[in-house]
Structures are given as structure tokens and as C-alpha cells.
Design a protein around this motif. Structure first.
Motif, PDB file in Angstrom:
ATOM      1  N   SER A  10       1.863   1.391   4.478  1.00 15.43           N
ATOM      2  CA  SER A  10       0.862   0.619   3.736  1.00 15.43           C
ATOM      3  C   SER A  10      -0.363   0.464   4.646  1.00 15.43           C
ATOM      4  CB  SER A  10       1.425  -0.736   3.328  1.00 15.43           C
ATOM      5  OG  SER A  10       1.649  -1.522   4.442  1.00 15.43           O
ATOM      6  N   GLY A  11      -1.516   0.669   4.061  1.00 12.77           N
ATOM      7  CA  GLY A  11      -2.745   0.619   4.860  1.00 12.77           C
ATOM      8  C   GLY A  11      -3.259   1.991   5.237  1.00 12.77           C
ATOM      9  N   GLU A  25      -1.240  -0.612  -2.902  1.00 18.07           N
ATOM     10  CA  GLU A  25       0.102  -0.970  -2.398  1.00 18.07           C
ATOM     11  C   GLU A  25       1.011   0.232  -2.548  1.00 18.07           C
ATOM     12  OE1 GLU A  25       1.434  -4.362  -4.825  1.00 18.07           O
ATOM     13  OE2 GLU A  25       2.925  -3.106  -5.781  1.00 18.07           O
ATOM     14  N   ILE A  26       2.099   0.253  -1.746  1.00 16.91           N
ATOM     15  CA  ILE A  26       3.124   1.273  -1.936  1.00 16.91           C
ATOM     16  C   ILE A  26       4.447   0.537  -2.123  1.00 16.91           C
ATOM     17  CG2 ILE A  26       1.942   3.062  -0.600  1.00 16.91           C
ATOM     18  CD1 ILE A  26       3.829   2.468   1.711  1.00 16.91           C
ATOM     19  N   ARG A  74       8.539  -2.960  -6.542  1.00 14.28           N
ATOM     20  CA  ARG A  74       8.749  -3.839  -5.375  1.00 14.28           C
ATOM     21  C   ARG A  74       8.031  -3.227  -4.176  1.00 14.28           C
ATOM     22  NH1 ARG A  74      12.785  -3.840  -1.584  1.00 14.28           N
ATOM     23  NH2 ARG A  74      14.107  -2.388  -2.705  1.00 14.28           N
ATOM     24  N   PRO A  75       6.994  -3.912  -3.634  1.00 15.66           N
ATOM     25  CA  PRO A  75       6.240  -3.337  -2.514  1.00 15.66           C
ATOM     26  C   PRO A  75       7.118  -3.187  -1.264  1.00 15.66           C
ATOM     27  CG  PRO A  75       5.080  -5.212  -3.484  1.00 15.66           C
ATOM     28  CD  PRO A  75       6.454  -5.201  -4.063  1.00 15.66           C
ATOM     29  N   VAL A  76       6.872  -2.119  -0.498  1.00 20.21           N
ATOM     30  CA  VAL A  76       7.569  -1.917   0.790  1.00 20.21           C
ATOM     31  C   VAL A  76       6.507  -1.544   1.839  1.00 20.21           C
ATOM     32  CG1 VAL A  76       9.763  -1.161  -0.220  1.00 20.21           C
ATOM     33  CG2 VAL A  76       8.010   0.537   0.295  1.00 20.21           C
ATOM     34  N   ASP A  77       6.907  -1.548   3.121  1.00 21.21           N
ATOM     35  CA  ASP A  77       5.951  -1.236   4.196  1.00 21.21           C
ATOM     36  C   ASP A  77       5.703   0.261   4.339  1.00 21.21           C
ATOM     37  OD1 ASP A  77       5.650  -3.866   4.824  1.00 21.21           O
ATOM     38  OD2 ASP A  77       7.363  -3.883   6.216  1.00 21.21           O
ATOM     39  N   ALA A  78       6.748   1.056   4.074  1.00 23.82           N
ATOM     40  CA  ALA A  78       6.588   2.502   4.291  1.00 23.82           C
ATOM     41  C   ALA A  78       7.524   3.280   3.373  1.00 23.82           C
ATOM     42  CB  ALA A  78       6.896   2.850   5.744  1.00 23.82           C
ATOM     43  N   VAL A 136       2.782   4.928  -5.397  1.00 18.38           N
ATOM     44  CA  VAL A 136       1.568   4.630  -4.629  1.00 18.38           C
ATOM     45  C   VAL A 136       0.537   4.135  -5.635  1.00 18.38           C
ATOM     46  CG1 VAL A 136      -0.292   5.624  -3.232  1.00 18.38           C
ATOM     47  CG2 VAL A 136       2.060   6.416  -2.904  1.00 18.38           C
ATOM     48  N   ALA A 137       0.123   2.864  -5.515  1.00 22.48           N
ATOM     49  CA  ALA A 137      -0.927   2.335  -6.391  1.00 22.48           C
ATOM     50  C   ALA A 137      -2.265   2.712  -5.765  1.00 22.48           C
ATOM     51  CB  ALA A 137      -0.791   0.823  -6.510  1.00 22.48           C
ATOM     52  N   THR A 138      -2.971   3.653  -6.406  1.00 23.81           N
ATOM     53  CA  THR A 138      -4.137   4.278  -5.764  1.00 23.81           C
ATOM     54  C   THR A 138      -5.427   3.497  -5.961  1.00 23.81           C
ATOM     55  OG1 THR A 138      -4.564   5.541  -7.757  1.00 23.81           O
ATOM     56  CG2 THR A 138      -3.165   6.590  -6.099  1.00 23.81           C
TER      57      THR A 138
END
Length: 599
Positions: free
Chosen positions: A220-221, A237-238, A246-250, A259-261
Motif C-alpha cells: 500500500s502506498g 487501497e489494496i 478487506r484492506p491489507v498492507d501488501a 487494487v482500488a485505482t
């Protein structure tokens, strides 16, 4: 741990129980609580629930504790079963290592079962056959298992027999996925390559791309780059589907997620494209990308002219979620302003039509569907024409090519004769036949798409009592003896009633059209000629008689010349009226043309 990940999808013919099995798997793994459970969880549209078909692919992550005591992460991708969405199925298969092939115990193997099976084999997937609906009284699991063994060489006694509806033996399916489907390959330290196998539009997060990470990882980022369109985006967000987002870090190699673009249209983030890292790009995109190509075209017009802006908004919003829908404005003398829309197939067109009427509350008229022709001009220029109104003058045309399809029909052998008869009436060409199972025949044909799109499927079902099934793919463009059939009302050509037809059928079609319109066009104060013209000559004509006033009513005797004088005066008046009068064509005349196509 990659060894504990399994990516698989469910493939089957329409209505063989894909979505129901997905429901049971979600329940068994505790992914969905009993309180949130409903039928067809993964089918989010009302239309999908009503028609019992999956229109959009969807993904979900489940955690399953296997009999060996280890926890496995199972990523299930539910695929559409209908032939119109074949490309989406092929991308979903590219995101997996294994596929559950579901076959209905009452129906046996059908056309799209085979088509999807061949797609899965081309993608080198491990295929696990499963026989469903064994609880039905008409089920014949042993025969179907034998059919599958003959087709795939998979031992009949090893094929799991389940009832997804009743939940019988469904736990065995999860064990099979863990044991038979291989874990994903891919190196997390390589440059990022992630396949987009589907996408949808969210009004807060923009386009949400469903991805399978083949190599590398997305954090993320991190910014990501689309390899085909070249766009660089910083994801909002991914995350993963479980089954809500459900968002995750990687997301690492082997994972399936989203992937929300933040992009504003689905066209910028197409299915089949590859994500990579702009700082450390991959050498090549993942193979198999192509643009979805519309095959069927139709005009969509609002019934009331003032609804035109609403129709444009509705189509814009639908296109946000469905990149395969294309449209452009067009005008017609008879129907005024509307749009020429392109669809993947007739089922796709029906879905769009229903969504416009339901979700956007619009009253619309849809013209007869047509296909895209290639017109070769005498100077060598090639035009693509999807509406008869766009066809240039005949003297400038060297030849017209129409799209042909490779058609597979799967049927019990009893209906062989009636199917052959249907194909010959529709200008089809027989290619070959195979017998994948006793009493079953697979017939391969080549047929023009224009003969397929109107009511071919209905005719096939009625001739085979519902047993035959079909699947088709685009083959090529071929020159055909095609002409434009025009309808003139009162000497004026009406563009919305024109059609491109085969020369042999022009006369019958023209006659039928003229007879139909004669019944529907109301009588005017002057004679109205309805004519069908093709190849520069009139091939059929009918007159709608004028409404006449009885001008002789006051002559109750006297010389015949008095009567003749009055009739001549009336005739002159009618002739003058004809020069200035115009004919209003009622709405149901256009609908009749559509019905005529179906008869």
C-alpha cells in the motif's frame, strides 16, 4: 507461505450449480456468518439472481483447515457461464492453477462445459471434475461419470458426486482442491507483474481492479503502472475479498486481491492488462490481453424525446462498470435522437436493455440487432458498417464481407436431423461431427453471425426439446452476396426500417415487411405507397388507401357528367395534398420489423 495457497475457479455450463457450490464452500469455511448467508452470495446484481446466471466474475478468499491439520488460503474465482462473456472466463482461468469442472447429473456434458474445459486445458490448469445435483430424482451420476471418463480420462469412480443445494459431500471438494490443485509459482523478489482479471467501478474508490499477483508484490502506498495503456496510478487501497473488501498492507506473488485505482472509467483499466512497478518495470506484460470486441449492434432510442439526456447519463454509468459496452450518438428520421450501441452478444444486449429499464427507469425502443460488416470500396478502402443506414451507394462497393462464426452444437443423437435442417435454412455449413459420449453428438458448423443473433437459440431449443446446447466463437470475415433492403413510405426512405440481407432472402423479406406495414400504417387523406427496394429496383409494393369523403352524396340524380366533375375535383385535391402531406409512422411499426426478424 506459498505452499498453503490454492487459487482455483469453478467452470460449468449455465445453470449447472456454480454459484450454489460457491455458497456452500463459503459456509463450510466460515467465511460468511449464518446471519449474512443468502443464495448466490457472489452474484451481486438482482438480474443475476433472477436469471440464475453469473454475469460478472467475482473473487473470494477462504481459510480452510484441511484433514492434515494445516490452514490453507483458498482463493475462489467464480466465472460467468454464458458464451457472451467468454473473454472474462479466459482471464479468470489465467489467474488460477486449478479449476473445478461442475457437471449437472441430470443434463450431462453440454456445449459450454466443453468450451470452458478446452479453455482451461489451454491455460494448463489442473482440472477436477465434480458431478452436482445428485439429489434430483432424474439424476444419472454413473452415466455422467462415464461420459467424463471418456472425455478426460479421469477415473469415473474417483469423481466426487455432490449436491451443492443439500450440502452432500461438499467437504470432499475442499479436500480435493487442497490435494489436487498445485500451489502458485512465482517469485516475490522479481519485478511486479499482476494480471487484472476483472474490474468494477466504485463511486468512492474509482475503478477497482481484481488482480492475481504472478510475481513481485504490491505494497500500500506504491505506485503501479498499467503495461498496455501506460497509465501510472497511486492506489487508494489494496486488499482481499473475504467476501467483502478487506484492506491489507501488501499483496505478494500468488495472492488474489483487489487494487482500488481511483481511475474514473473502466476503459482506463481493462481486463487482461498487467500491473507493474514504474520504478522497476517487468520486461513484458502477461500474455493473452485483447480488447473486448462488440459483435452485435443495435440502436437504443428513448420513447419520449426529452428522455435523451437521461439515456446518455444511464449509458455513461453502465459503461463505468462494463468496459465492453460501446455507444455513440446517432439520429434517425423516424425515431429522432438515440445511440448506436455495440454488445458482446445478444444476451449482453438483453442484460443492458433490462438494466436501463429497471435501474434507470427509462422507456426505450431498441431497433433490430445487426452485425458489423466490412465493406470493400471500388478504390480499395475498407469501411466498417454496423447500421444499414451507413451503407454507401452500391456503385461504389466492390464487395461486402460479413462475420462468420465457428458454431458447436452438443445434442442427443435423436435431434440430429432437425438441427441439420435448421442450420441449412440459416446458411450454415457443416464441418464435422464427434461422439464424445454414447447417444451424444457434437456437431461443428460455420454460420454467418447475422443468422445467429435473432432467434437461433430459441429455434434450437424448441427443435431439440431443450436438450441441445451451443457455443460459438468468431471465425473470420467472408464475402457474401449481400444487399441493402430499403423501405419507402410515400416515396421517402425510412432509415430505421432498412436492413442488410442476403440477396436470396431480399424478395421474401421485402414482401413480408410491406404486408406488415400495410396493416400498421394508418390511412391518411391521400393514398400512401409502401415499397420495398433492393439493388435499385422496387421488389414489392402495397397501397394504403386514402380516407375518402362521399362527395356524390348530394347528387341524387341528374347527369353523369356532374358526378364525374365532382370526382375529378376530389382527385385533384388529393393529389395536391399528397405533395405536401407527410406520413406519421406509428411506434408499433418499428416493433413489427423486429418481430418480423424473429418469425
Amino acid at each position: 507461505m506459498m505452499e498453503h495457497i490454492r487459487n482455483f475457479c469453478i467452470i460449468a455450463h449455465v445453470d449447472h450449480g456454480k454459484s450454489t457450490l460457491a455458497d456452500r464452500l463459503l459456509q463450510l469455511t466460515g467465511t460468511i456468518s449464518e446471519r449474512d448467508m443468502m443464495n448466490q452470495v457472489l452474484d451481486s446484481m438482482d438480474l443475476e439472481r433472477e436469471k440464475g446466471v453469473t454475469i460478472k466474475a467475482s473473487a473470494v478468499r477462504m481459510v480452510y483447515t484441511a484433514q492434515d491439520g494445516l490452514d490453507y488460503e483458498l482463493n475462489l474465482i467464480d466465472t460467468p457461464g454464458h458464451v457472451d462473456f467468454n473473454y472474462e472466463v479466459s482471464r479468470a482461468l489465467a489467474a488460477c492453477e486449478g479449476a473445478l469442472l461442475i457437471v449437472d447429473a441430470t443434463q450431462g456434458i453440454e456445449a459450454q462445459t466443453l468450451a470452458n474445459l478446452y479453455l482451461a486445458l489451454e491455460s494448463d490448469l489442473v482440472i477436477v471434475p465434480v458431478i452436482n445435483k445428485i439429489d434430483l430424482p432424474s439424476a444419472r451420476p454413473d452415466e455422467v461419470a462415464q461420459e467424463l471418463e471418456n472425455l478426460m480420462g479421469y477415473p469415473a469412480e474417483e469423481i466426487v458426486r455432490i449436491s451443492a443445494k443439500e450440502g452432500i459431500n461438499v467437504a470432499q471438494v475442499l479436500e480435493l482442491v487442497v490435494n489436487k490443485v498445485p500451489p502458485p509459482k512465482g517469485n516475490a523478489s522479481e519485478p511486479l507483474r499482476a494480471l487484472i482479471f476483472d474490474s468494477h467501478y466504485d463511486s468512492y474508490k474509482g475503478v477497482i481492479a481484481y488482480v492475481r499477483v504472478n510475481e513481485g508484490e504490491i505494497r500500500s502506498g506504491d505506485s503501479v503502472k498499467l503495461m498496455v495503456t501506460g497509465a501510472v496510478v497511486k492506489p487508494v487501497e489494496i486488499g482481499v475479498f473475504s467476501p467483502g473488501m478487506r484492506p491489507v498492507d501488501a499483496l505478494r506473488a500468488g495472492d488474489v486481491g483487489y487494487v482500488a485505482t481511483g481511475l474514473k472509467t473502466v476503459a482506463e483499466c481493462r481486463v487482461g492488462d498487467t500491473f507493474t512497478n514504474p520504478q522497476r518495470p517487468a520486461a513484458a506484460a502477461l500474455p493473452g490481453y485483447r480488447k473486448a470486441k462488440p459483435m452485435v449492434f443495435a440502436g437504443i432510442y428513448p420513447t419520449e424525446g426529452e428522455d435523451y439526456p437521461d439515456l446518455r447519463d444511464a449509458l455513461d454509468k453502465l459503461q463505468l462498470n462494463d468496459a465492453s459496452l460501446v455507444f455513440e450518438p446517432e439520429t434517425s428520421q423516424a425515431l429522432n435522437f438515440g445511440f448506436r450501441c455495440g454488445f458482446l452478444g445478444l444476451f449482453h444486449m438483453e442484460i443492458i436493455q433490462e438494466r436501463l429499464e429497471r435501474e434507470y427507469d427509462l422507456d426505450i425502443v431498441v431497433t433490430a440487432p445487426s452485425v458489423e460488416y466490412e465493406v470493400i470500396m471500388t478504390d480499395g478502402e475498407v469501411l466498417r458498417v454496423d447500421s444499414p443506414a451507413q451503407l454507401p451507394d452500391e456503385s461504389l462497393i466492390s464487395e461486402i464481407r460479413e462475420p462468420w462464426m465457428a458454431l458447436q452444437i452438443f445434442s442427443p443423437t435423436d435431434y440430429f436431423g432437425t438441427i441439420m435442417d435448421l442450420i441449412s435454412k440459416r446458411r450454415g455449413v457443416f464441418v464435422s461431427q464427434e461422439h464424445p459420449a454414447p447417444n451424444r453428438v457434437q456437431l461443428n458448423f460455420e454460420i454467418p453471425l447475422s443468422e445467429l443473433i435473432v432467434d437461433f437459440f430459441d429455434a434450437l431449443k424448441s427443435r431439440s426439446r431443450g436438450y441441445a446446447s451451443m457455443d460459438y466463437q468468431f471465425l473470420e470475415y467472408r464475402p457474401g452476396n449481400l444487399v441493402k433492403l430499403e423501405v419507402l413510405v410515400g416515396g421517402e426512405a425510412v432509415d430505421a426500417l432498412a436492413a442488410i440481407v442476403h440477396k436470396e432472402n431480399a424478395y421474401h423479406k421485402g414482401q413480408a415487411l410491406v404486408s406488415k406495414l400495410k396493416e400498421l400504417i394508418p390511412r391518411q387523406l391521400f393514398d400512401v405507397a409502401i415499397q420495398a427496394s433492393s439493388g435499385g429496383r422496387i421488389i414489392s409494393r402495397a397501397n394504403v388507401k386514402a380516407v375518402r369523403k362521399d362527395v356524390l352524396a348530394k347528387c341524387y340524380g341528374g347527369d353523369i357528367t356532374r358526378k364525374k366533375k365532382l370526382l375529378e375535383k376530389q382527385k385533384r385535391g388529393k393529389r395536391r395534398m399528397k405533395m405536401v402531406g407527410s406520413v406519421e409512422i406509428p411506434q408499433d411499426a418499428f416493433m413489427a420489423v423486429l418481430r418480423l426478424e424473429e418469425e
